[in-house]
Design a protein around this motif. Structure first.
Motif, mmCIF file in Angstrom:
data_model
loop_
_atom_site.group_PDB
_atom_site.id
_atom_site.type_symbol
_atom_site.label_atom_id
_atom_site.label_comp_id
_atom_site.label_asym_id
_atom_site.label_seq_id
_atom_site.Cartn_x
_atom_site.Cartn_y
_atom_site.Cartn_z
ATOM 1 N N GLU A 65 75.621 -24.431 103.379
ATOM 2 C CA GLU A 65 75.213 -25.732 102.856
ATOM 3 C C GLU A 65 73.713 -25.768 102.584
ATOM 4 O O GLU A 65 73.263 -26.266 101.554
ATOM 5 C CB GLU A 65 75.598 -26.834 103.861
ATOM 6 C CG GLU A 65 75.367 -28.259 103.356
ATOM 7 C CD GLU A 65 76.241 -28.602 102.153
ATOM 8 O OE1 GLU A 65 75.793 -29.466 101.354
ATOM 9 O OE2 GLU A 65 77.330 -28.026 102.021
ATOM 10 N N GLU A 66 72.930 -25.215 103.517
ATOM 11 C CA GLU A 66 71.475 -25.188 103.340
ATOM 12 C C GLU A 66 71.066 -24.282 102.182
ATOM 13 O O GLU A 66 70.042 -24.498 101.548
ATOM 14 C CB GLU A 66 70.806 -24.700 104.627
ATOM 15 C CG GLU A 66 70.921 -25.664 105.799
ATOM 16 C CD GLU A 66 70.395 -25.064 107.090
ATOM 17 O OE1 GLU A 66 69.727 -25.797 107.846
ATOM 18 O OE2 GLU A 66 70.647 -23.870 107.337
ATOM 19 N N ARG A 110 70.053 -25.572 98.679
ATOM 20 C CA ARG A 110 68.740 -26.158 98.425
ATOM 21 C C ARG A 110 67.818 -25.114 97.784
ATOM 22 O O ARG A 110 68.123 -23.927 97.753
ATOM 23 C CB ARG A 110 68.152 -26.689 99.736
ATOM 24 C CG ARG A 110 69.078 -27.720 100.397
ATOM 25 C CD ARG A 110 68.637 -28.097 101.787
ATOM 26 N NE ARG A 110 67.421 -28.917 101.775
ATOM 27 C CZ ARG A 110 66.903 -29.470 102.875
ATOM 28 N NH1 ARG A 110 67.493 -29.292 104.046
ATOM 29 N NH2 ARG A 110 65.798 -30.190 102.796
ATOM 30 N N ARG A 129 61.096 -25.178 101.322
ATOM 31 C CA ARG A 129 62.452 -25.650 101.047
ATOM 32 C C ARG A 129 62.335 -26.979 100.322
ATOM 33 O O ARG A 129 61.769 -27.939 100.850
ATOM 34 C CB ARG A 129 63.237 -25.790 102.350
ATOM 35 C CG ARG A 129 64.694 -26.222 102.164
ATOM 36 C CD ARG A 129 65.496 -25.966 103.428
ATOM 37 N NE ARG A 129 64.782 -26.417 104.621
ATOM 38 C CZ ARG A 129 64.894 -25.825 105.816
ATOM 39 N NH1 ARG A 129 65.662 -24.770 105.956
ATOM 40 N NH2 ARG A 129 64.230 -26.311 106.839
ATOM 41 N N VAL A 177 69.941 -19.371 107.073
ATOM 42 C CA VAL A 177 70.415 -20.699 106.684
ATOM 43 C C VAL A 177 71.938 -20.682 106.557
ATOM 44 O O VAL A 177 72.557 -19.627 106.375
ATOM 45 C CB VAL A 177 69.781 -21.149 105.354
ATOM 46 C CG1 VAL A 177 68.269 -21.214 105.487
ATOM 47 C CG2 VAL A 177 70.166 -20.201 104.219
#
Length: 331
Positions: free
Chosen positions: A267-268, A271, A233, A264
């Motif tokens: 929001e995650e 990434r 990540r 996830v």
């Protein structure tokens, strides 16, 4: 038999990741006590994790698994049959001892013996024995280094027994293992020495009920079954506690697959997710990014109506064509 299967892959892969000139011969013997639909005793021999021969206790014969060869003759048949009977004799005793220690008087119980010898750069690098009962390892012996470990006192060999076993292995099993391994590698090198590198994808799939998305790295179609996979990540390895790691599984065509996944939040998901895969050696390294675009769960509501419409169009065309042919025949 899951315990032995996992051990086989781990033993085999530990050498191939270290050296491309490492090869393994393994014998996996399974003895089942109690009423069962499976053979009570079976032995499977593998070269580089590919089954080449097996002994079926129901028919009391050694059978070739080399489907790629027209000649299924078993070389050194009598000697191999002697080894099979030696396995059977020891595993019968092992099973009796374990059932007595575990106070098992009824039911089905599985005893297993696993032997592996490995050639590294054409020299014997390891010769080990493992014993398991009902899926749990009970004893392990390293013949080359004369090391032994057992949680069962009856199988913790004293020095005289260890010397006798060392002599048996050095005079019979060790040279036989090396000669068989070398012979098979020479005869069937196109199969046993092949290298197939993985195809790697990083995908996402929404789980509406949980409000999270699953990110999965899938490596498939590779051989031998030795692979290292890491999910990253923003360029940093994701901790193992967050990742669901699948085991190496066969595809059915002689190749293997493995996947790693994590869930996830939206929001995650913003990434960057990548997957690095190393196969056979550190030089054979692949890095793949998460695929852009909608996930598979989002695409299905679009794909299904499109497919349905194509089917309807095809059906209309076929009906019209048949009517036209029928009219021409009537004229």
């Amino acid at each position: 038999m899951m315990m032995i299967s996992v051990v086989v892959i781990l033993v085999f892969c530990s050498f191939h990741l270290a050296s491309q000139e490492s090869h393994s011969l393994t014998l996996s013997a399974t003895f089942i006590s109690g009423e069962t639909q499976f053979p009570g005793f079976i032995v499977v021999m593998k070269i580089n994790d590919i089954p080449v021969e097996y002994y079926d206790g129901n028919i009391e014969k050694i059978v070739s698994r080399r489907y790629w060869r027209s000649d299924n003759t078993i070389e050194q048949y009598d000697l191999k049959k002697y080894i099979v009977h030696d396995f059977y004799s020891y595993m019968t005793s092992f099973s009796d001892v374990m059932k007595r220690r575990s106070n098992h008087t009824q039911g089905v119980h599985v005893s297993q013996e696993f032997v592996a010898c490995d050639l590294e750069d054409d020299r014997l690098s390891r010769l080990i024995l493992l014993y398991a009962y009902d899926g749990e390892e009970q004893a392990k012996y390293d013949i080359l280094h004369k090391e032994r470990k057992s949680i069962v006192p009856e199988f913790l060999w004293n020095q005289s027994v260890l010397d006798a076993m060392q002599s048996l292995f050095s005079k019979l099993y060790q040279p036989l293992c090396v000669s068989i391994l070398r012979s098979y590698l020479q005869q069937d090198k196109n199969i046993l020495l092949r290298r197939v590198h993985p195809k790697v994808r990083v995908m996402k799939k929404a789980h509406p009920g949980s409000g999270r998305t699953e990110v999965t790295c899938l490596a498939t179609g590779f051989y031998p079954p030795c692979i290292n996979m890491t999910l990253l990540r923003d360029g940093q390895p994701i901790p193992d506690r967050e990742v669901t790691a699948g085991t190496v599984l066969p595809n059915g065509d002689g190749t293997y697959q493995q996947r790693r996944s994590l869930r996830v939040s939206d929001e995650e998901l913003k990434r960057q997710y990548t997957c690095t895969v190393t196969h056979l050696s550190p030089e054979n390294k692949l890095t793949v990014n998460l695929e852009a675009g909608p996930d598979s769960a989002t695409l299905w509501p679009i794909i299904i109506p499109v497919l349905f419409g194509i089917i309807i169009i095809i059906a209309v065309v076929v009906v019209c064509w048949r009517r036209r042919v029928a009219k021409q025949g009537a004229i």
